[in-house]
Motif scaffolding. Sequence first.
Motif, PDB file in Angstrom:
ATOM      1  N   ARG A  96      66.748  53.367  52.916  1.00 36.18           N
ATOM      2  CA  ARG A  96      66.313  52.467  51.839  1.00 36.18           C
ATOM      3  C   ARG A  96      65.792  53.289  50.677  1.00 36.18           C
ATOM      4  NH1 ARG A  96      64.039  46.888  53.551  1.00 36.18           N
ATOM      5  NH2 ARG A  96      65.082  46.542  55.554  1.00 36.18           N
ATOM      6  N   ARG A  97      65.915  52.707  49.503  1.00 33.76           N
ATOM      7  CA  ARG A  97      65.334  53.298  48.297  1.00 33.76           C
ATOM      8  C   ARG A  97      64.742  52.152  47.472  1.00 33.76           C
ATOM      9  NH1 ARG A  97      65.934  57.250  50.698  1.00 33.76           N
ATOM     10  NH2 ARG A  97      66.805  59.248  50.083  1.00 33.76           N
TER      11      ARG A  97
ATOM     12  N   GLU B 147      64.002  46.648  47.299  1.00 35.86           N
ATOM     13  CA  GLU B 147      64.648  47.818  47.877  1.00 35.86           C
ATOM     14  C   GLU B 147      66.162  47.648  47.952  1.00 35.86           C
ATOM     15  OE1 GLU B 147      61.916  50.021  51.054  1.00 35.86           O
ATOM     16  OE2 GLU B 147      62.436  47.973  51.682  1.00 35.86           O
ATOM     17  N   TRP B 148      66.842  48.773  47.809  1.00 34.07           N
ATOM     18  CA  TRP B 148      68.268  48.878  48.103  1.00 34.07           C
ATOM     19  C   TRP B 148      68.375  49.371  49.540  1.00 34.07           C
ATOM     20  CZ3 TRP B 148      71.252  46.855  44.507  1.00 34.07           C
ATOM     21  CH2 TRP B 148      70.928  46.974  43.151  1.00 34.07           C
TER      22      TRP B 148
ATOM     23  N   GLU C 281      71.756  58.067  45.174  1.00 35.06           N
ATOM     24  CA  GLU C 281      71.168  58.777  46.319  1.00 35.06           C
ATOM     25  C   GLU C 281      71.662  58.173  47.629  1.00 35.06           C
ATOM     26  OE1 GLU C 281      66.903  60.158  44.329  1.00 35.06           O
ATOM     27  OE2 GLU C 281      66.953  58.402  45.633  1.00 35.06           O
ATOM     28  N   LEU C 282      71.676  56.860  47.705  1.00 34.31           N
ATOM     29  CA  LEU C 282      72.131  56.196  48.930  1.00 34.31           C
ATOM     30  C   LEU C 282      73.627  56.414  49.154  1.00 34.31           C
ATOM     31  CD1 LEU C 282      70.080  52.877  48.733  1.00 34.31           C
ATOM     32  CD2 LEU C 282      69.765  54.742  50.367  1.00 34.31           C
TER      33      LEU C 282
ATOM     34  N   PRO D 220      68.592  55.585  42.540  1.00 32.55           N
ATOM     35  CA  PRO D 220      68.492  55.237  43.962  1.00 32.55           C
ATOM     36  C   PRO D 220      69.841  54.850  44.577  1.00 32.55           C
ATOM     37  CG  PRO D 220      66.868  54.019  42.674  1.00 32.55           C
ATOM     38  CD  PRO D 220      67.751  54.734  41.707  1.00 32.55           C
TER      39      PRO D 220
END
Length: 191
Positions: A168-169, A182-183, A98-99, A95
Amino acid sequence: MLIRDARAEDAAHLVRFINMAADDLPLHFWKRSVGPEGDPWAYGRERAARESGNFSYRNAWLAEVEGEVAACLLGYAAEEEPGPIDPDTPPIFVPLLELEAMAPGAWYLNVLATYDPFRGKGCGSALLAKAEEIARERGHKTISLIAEDTHHDALRLYRARGYREVARRPVVKGDWQVDAGEWILFVKPLA
């Protein structure tokens, strides 16, 4: 307050700040890297004292208050064209990658952390301003950072300084013990 470039001999401070900023995720990773007989803190210090790599002291700045190290900023240029995530990447990091990929070419502020006795004294704000100055000097049009949804003081600071939430992830926990759910990726355009 003095803000200075970090030095290799600051590695012990750097690993504490890196670990604080991500709620023990680095320590969790370092423990896996060295195994049950190894010293995860020594492994982290070795990485921080390197001349190259994202977590090198060369990418870090420290705030000192009355001669004592109080806070840390660590950041570097994000990839201009992020490639696919390696299939062997531990799921806990996916995650985050990905961000990070959602802000290509930004100056990525990876760590902003302050020791408890120095909180509320402006260290975070001063280092955030320093990060933006560095990003501009290096030709970046944006600055990005990722924060956990449970870091309420940091989230307030970022929003007050003009950072906007982009995505967000969910936090992938596995056997990592953390309250965050969440991140959150924040981005700020730089004038």
